[in-house]
Design a protein around this motif. Sequence first.
Motif, short mmCIF file in Angstrom:
data_model
loop_
_atom_site.label_atom_id
_atom_site.label_comp_id
_atom_site.label_asym_id
_atom_site.label_seq_id
_atom_site.Cartn_x
_atom_site.Cartn_y
_atom_site.Cartn_z
N ALA A 216 0.85 -1.13 -0.14
CA ALA A 216 -0.11 0.05 0.13
C ALA A 216 0.85 1.24 0.01
CB ALA A 216 -1.08 0.07 1.12
N VAL A 217 2.18 1.04 0.26
CA VAL A 217 3.20 2.37 0.11
C VAL A 217 3.75 2.49 -1.10
CG1 VAL A 217 4.73 3.49 1.34
CG2 VAL A 217 3.32 2.15 2.77
N MET A 472 -0.93 3.78 -8.91
CA MET A 472 -0.63 2.35 -9.63
C MET A 472 -1.90 2.06 -10.47
SD MET A 472 1.64 0.20 -7.05
CE MET A 472 0.86 0.97 -5.49
N THR A 473 -3.09 2.24 -9.76
CA THR A 473 -4.26 1.59 -10.33
C THR A 473 -4.70 2.78 -11.37
OG1 THR A 473 -5.66 2.77 -8.60
CG2 THR A 473 -5.34 0.39 -8.31
N LYS A 475 -2.68 4.47 -13.35
CA LYS A 475 -1.72 3.97 -14.56
C LYS A 475 -2.23 2.80 -15.22
CE LYS A 475 3.25 3.28 -15.13
NZ LYS A 475 4.54 3.63 -14.78
N ASP A 476 -2.55 1.96 -14.68
CA ASP A 476 -2.98 0.70 -15.29
C ASP A 476 -4.54 1.07 -15.86
OD1 ASP A 476 -1.08 -0.79 -14.10
OD2 ASP A 476 -2.34 -1.70 -12.43
N PHE A 477 -5.22 1.65 -15.43
CA PHE A 477 -6.60 2.13 -15.87
C PHE A 477 -6.29 2.91 -17.27
CE2 PHE A 477 -9.64 5.54 -16.37
CZ PHE A 477 -10.87 4.81 -16.52
N LEU A 478 -5.41 4.00 -17.16
CA LEU A 478 -5.21 4.63 -18.20
C LEU A 478 -4.47 3.87 -19.35
CD1 LEU A 478 -3.96 7.70 -16.63
CD2 LEU A 478 -6.09 7.73 -17.79
N ARG A 479 -3.61 3.01 -19.24
CA ARG A 479 -2.78 2.05 -20.08
C ARG A 479 -3.72 1.20 -20.91
NH1 ARG A 479 0.98 -0.56 -16.67
NH2 ARG A 479 -0.43 -2.30 -16.65
N VAL A 492 2.31 9.62 -13.11
CA VAL A 492 1.10 9.68 -12.77
C VAL A 492 0.88 10.15 -11.23
CG1 VAL A 492 -1.05 8.29 -12.12
CG2 VAL A 492 0.53 7.70 -14.00
N ASP A 493 0.25 11.22 -11.08
CA ASP A 493 0.40 12.02 -9.68
C ASP A 493 -1.30 12.09 -9.31
OD1 ASP A 493 2.28 12.73 -8.37
OD2 ASP A 493 2.99 14.19 -9.73
#
Length: 609
Positions: A216-217, A472-473, A475-479, A492-493
């Motif tokens: 989670a970190v 992280m999520t 980034k995955d979503f966008l990709r 990704v911020d």
Amino acid sequence: MSTFKELGLNEQLLQAITDMGFETPSEVQEKTIPILLSKETDLVSLAQTGTGKTAAFGFPMLQKIDAQSRTTQGLILSPTRELCLQITNEMNSYGKYIKGLNIVAVYGGASITEQAKQIKKGAQVIVATPGRMKDMIGRRMIDISKIEYCVLDEADEMLNMGFYEDITEILSHSPEDKSTWLFSATMPKEVSTIAKKFMHTPVEITVGSKNVSTEAVSHEYYLVNTRDRYAALKRLCDANPDIFSVIFCRTKRDTQKVAEQLITDGYNAAALHGDLSQNQRDLVMKSFRNRQIQMLVATDVAARGIDVDDITHVINYQLPDEIETYTHRSGRTGRAGKSGVSMVIVSKSEVRKISAIEKIIQKKFEKKDIPGGMEICEVQLFHLANSIKNTKINHEIDMYLPNINEVLIDFSKEELIKKVFSVEFTRFYNYYKNAKDLNAPGGSGRDHDDSDSKDSTRYFINIGGKDDFDWMTLKDFLRDLLGLEKDDVYKVDVKDSFSFFNTDTKHEEMVLGIFNDFKLDGRNISVEVSKDRGGRGRSGGGRGRSDRSRSTRGDSKRGSFKSEGGSKGGFKKRGSESGGDRPKFSGKSRRKNEKPQNTGTGGRRRRKG
Ligand code: ADP
Ligand code: MG
């Protein structure tokens, strides 16, 4: 499913259980209690918070000890004073029908002689925090040479908080042949290490899936020149208006200095270090828990006792001398099922330490750029928009409305919005418009270091943490959505209600096309090219203007940054970035000389988990 009786508990305990209203054992109790009752064994039990672990070790311990003897037979170590008291209370309820039972809590910040006196009366069970326990053993106030059962409760937290040495020291005073029961929500490497070190072929019980809290970190580092360290810290805070953080410094002196500077600059900050009295520290912690303090600047030692969930960011203003300490610091965030960010501000000479830390935490750092002035302005602007949206209307104003309306009668809603935003925004804009790039050149060269080039596009998107995304999520979503490869979406911020990301400019048209009319769960998702290209401030003054002209969608729904009228408003630039007062959105920050009471006027909204 079995009953408590079927688990093998005796009448006294069953009676207390009925009194407490427990009807059926929880899963961890069902799995643990029969084993602990039926044999002398070491045990590792992994279960989430709130699953009833206290009773899972408490019932068997109380059934097995001899309450007629005054010898200390059971020791329970727990990470914080609060937990220590909570466990003692629970144990007292469980044992209320056991004659002669004496359970004593031992923890820091309270009279040691009083605790010693309690123990002298004959405590069969001691519930303790490691620091105070070690202290009292050292002073021969406690004898644990005859204990039969030792519980390490919330072992992951105890290790996170840096109690490894204390635990080792305490256990060295206990008999070799005792049974050790370890309870933990997670099983990071450190916990398996102590399991190996202190236990003999323990029985292992897992309830639910092992929660991977360390996942989670996320870890980030920022490379700056040493002289820009403080300015960088401020930008990181300004870029995260909802920040609720612990900022670590190496020495008491630096801790005090940084906290004072932040307070002077208008942040809700305070220092926590060993030169404060216990009373002062309690006050600071209380304000922090209430979120009257948004940034707690602390030394490693003082931060040990921090048991606050919901911390969004840990900022390593300086790296610790012992890099192992980094784990304890970053473990302050990402707790209780929430995600967190651990940021490190490093100078060139320290940057090699990052790889050393990566080896210890077995995770990669992301090299990020200190946000540029325009990015911060965007963040603050949308933060303001959301604050306005979420503000509860104060009807005390109603009686003045006719007169207020009179004053503003000539303006359309559009104009009013612009004016309202300019009141607040112009200050930030003026403060940051000439902000220099704080990123030091160099570093490890990974993670799209060259994305600053004109071939990269930074986007704004109106979804964020509130929509359950972390970087992280998202980034995955966008990709997935954009059909791009792993590293094609970067920087990704994620903020609370919006986010930023970059792609190479060659994808810009495609990205804007896809988001031109895109809905997520029925909501319009808009993506726009950001004024800021990802943290790197460009060359000073003219930047605001020239960047403005490159906006692909001039009539953006988001308010525009055009500063017409703004400068007329007479909001003066407030000092330089390295020193003076930062601009503030009213109601958000508290000055040093104001009372620390929460006025309840908002400003510090809690980040949702
Ligand atoms: P953990 O240590 O796993 O976080 P606790 O032992 O603190 O959880 O228990 C959480 C709460 O659940 C406590 O209030 C406790 O009294 C209650 N509880 C524990 N076991 C049961 C049970 N079998 N039935 C009902 N409530 C329970
Ligand atoms: Mg517990």
